[in-house]
Motif scaffolding. Sequence first.
Motif, PDB file in Angstrom:
ATOM      1  N   GLY A   1       0.805  -1.209   0.000  1.00 24.35           N
ATOM      2  CA  GLY A   1       0.000   0.000   0.000  1.00 24.35           C
ATOM      3  C   GLY A   1       0.843   1.265   0.000  1.00 24.35           C
ATOM      4  N   ILE A   2       1.977   1.235   0.713  1.00 22.95           N
ATOM      5  CA  ILE A   2       2.860   2.406   0.730  1.00 22.95           C
ATOM      6  C   ILE A   2       3.512   2.591  -0.637  1.00 22.95           C
ATOM      7  N   PHE A   3       3.857   1.480  -1.300  1.00 19.05           N
ATOM      8  CA  PHE A   3       4.385   1.569  -2.663  1.00 19.05           C
ATOM      9  C   PHE A   3       3.365   2.262  -3.572  1.00 19.05           C
ATOM     10  N   MET A   4       2.108   1.850  -3.462  1.00 22.15           N
ATOM     11  CA  MET A   4       1.062   2.433  -4.311  1.00 22.15           C
ATOM     12  C   MET A   4       0.913   3.928  -4.033  1.00 22.15           C
ATOM     13  N   LEU A   5       0.968   4.304  -2.754  1.00 22.87           N
ATOM     14  CA  LEU A   5       0.873   5.716  -2.393  1.00 22.87           C
ATOM     15  C   LEU A   5       2.056   6.505  -2.955  1.00 22.87           C
TER      16      LEU A   5
END
Length: 437
Positions: free
Chosen positions: A101-105
């Motif tokens: 999720g942090i990668f996507m953000l």
Amino acid sequence: MSNQKSYRSAFILLTTLFFLWGFITVLVDSLIPRLRELFTLTYFQAGLVQFAFFGAYFLLSIPASFILSKIGYKRGIILGLLTMAVGCLLFYPAASYRVFGIFMLAYFILAAGITVLQVAANPFVAVLGSEEGASSRLNLSQAFNSLGTAVAPAVGALFILSDKIKTEDEIAGLQGSVKEAYLASEAAAVQTPFLGLALFIGLIALVFLFAKLPQMISETSSGTYKEAFQNKKLMQGVLGIFFYVGAEVAIGSYLVNYFLDMNLVSVIKESNIMKSIAETILNSGLAGKDDKAVVGVFVTFYWSGAMLGRFAGAYLTKVMRPGKVLAIFATISMGLIFLSISTVGLVSMWSILAVGLFNSIMFPTIFTLAIDGIGHLKPKASGLLCTAIVGGAIIPPVFGFLTDIIAFKNALLIIVLCYAYIVWFGYKNGKAKVVVA
């Protein structure tokens, strides 16, 4: 004379932005096969990376134009650069904690910064000098954008894809300090290049902060978005940009996995010429190199083809109708994909890579055909056409979903349909005399 010198300095600075966002956009592709192994993702889930990246264009292209009208183009460029730097810095915790999720953000924030730069830099380059020279200036800047896309795959193969990733079961089998050391090395493989990019972007923002740029022409228009939506040719062009970007990004994003699926690593290693090319780009032998790095270096040819094709296409659109050139290039792209589908080995590989050569003129040609003759609606039209870049967020996950179900070669048929629409759009607007920017 001082104005010419000022324009020249500003043009050089702005052209670095074109290179930068082209480089970063394609560098994202190198992370997709790595993230797929790191988080054991399906091809559909891996395609969501591009959804986060290109979704920013859909959400922020029009708002970015309003922001620029409030703070000015120079401050807008600095804002875009700082936003990109924040996105790059977020890759550090994302890699440390292995949270998808942090990668996507991080991808979304990075793309948000690039979106602001796209909206600001193109009109800025257009006014840096005579109106007659606007086309050649934009074409030159876009050539450096293509240079960035050509260099990125080699950098990705060298720094991001070069080592082998362990599976979840293999990681679970590691003990104590060995496991910690492995996870730290995995994080560093992603963190190092993006920390370097954050520093570089920060330095460019600092340069723009103190740079004396010419006064930007204020963008005012009596047109409305309602009028723009009612313009049939413009909306056809919006669809053209959507399908073009979607097709180009889908191919580029999955080339490494496509080549691995065809077991091209062994083919490359058995060919002296192919092996030599891979070793030259990797600057070392192939022994110990991960399979993704071996095939990943050849993605460079897909994006460098777009750079070379832009120069050839710029000439062709001067001696032929741009719409006709667009239709011919899209038709050839369809033929090359069919060739890749129906063959194996190096023929299949080089035919899909050659599509990049014919992608070259599509974006600027579709763009200029779409806005030709719409006068006061051009600013609104530009916002809508930039929003259509969201095709890069939609088509890759769809392609990945189909690949999960019916395999790569069958899934490529959806890319053929994208180019078929561009063929139709080109022939429909084949009589226009616009010069491609």
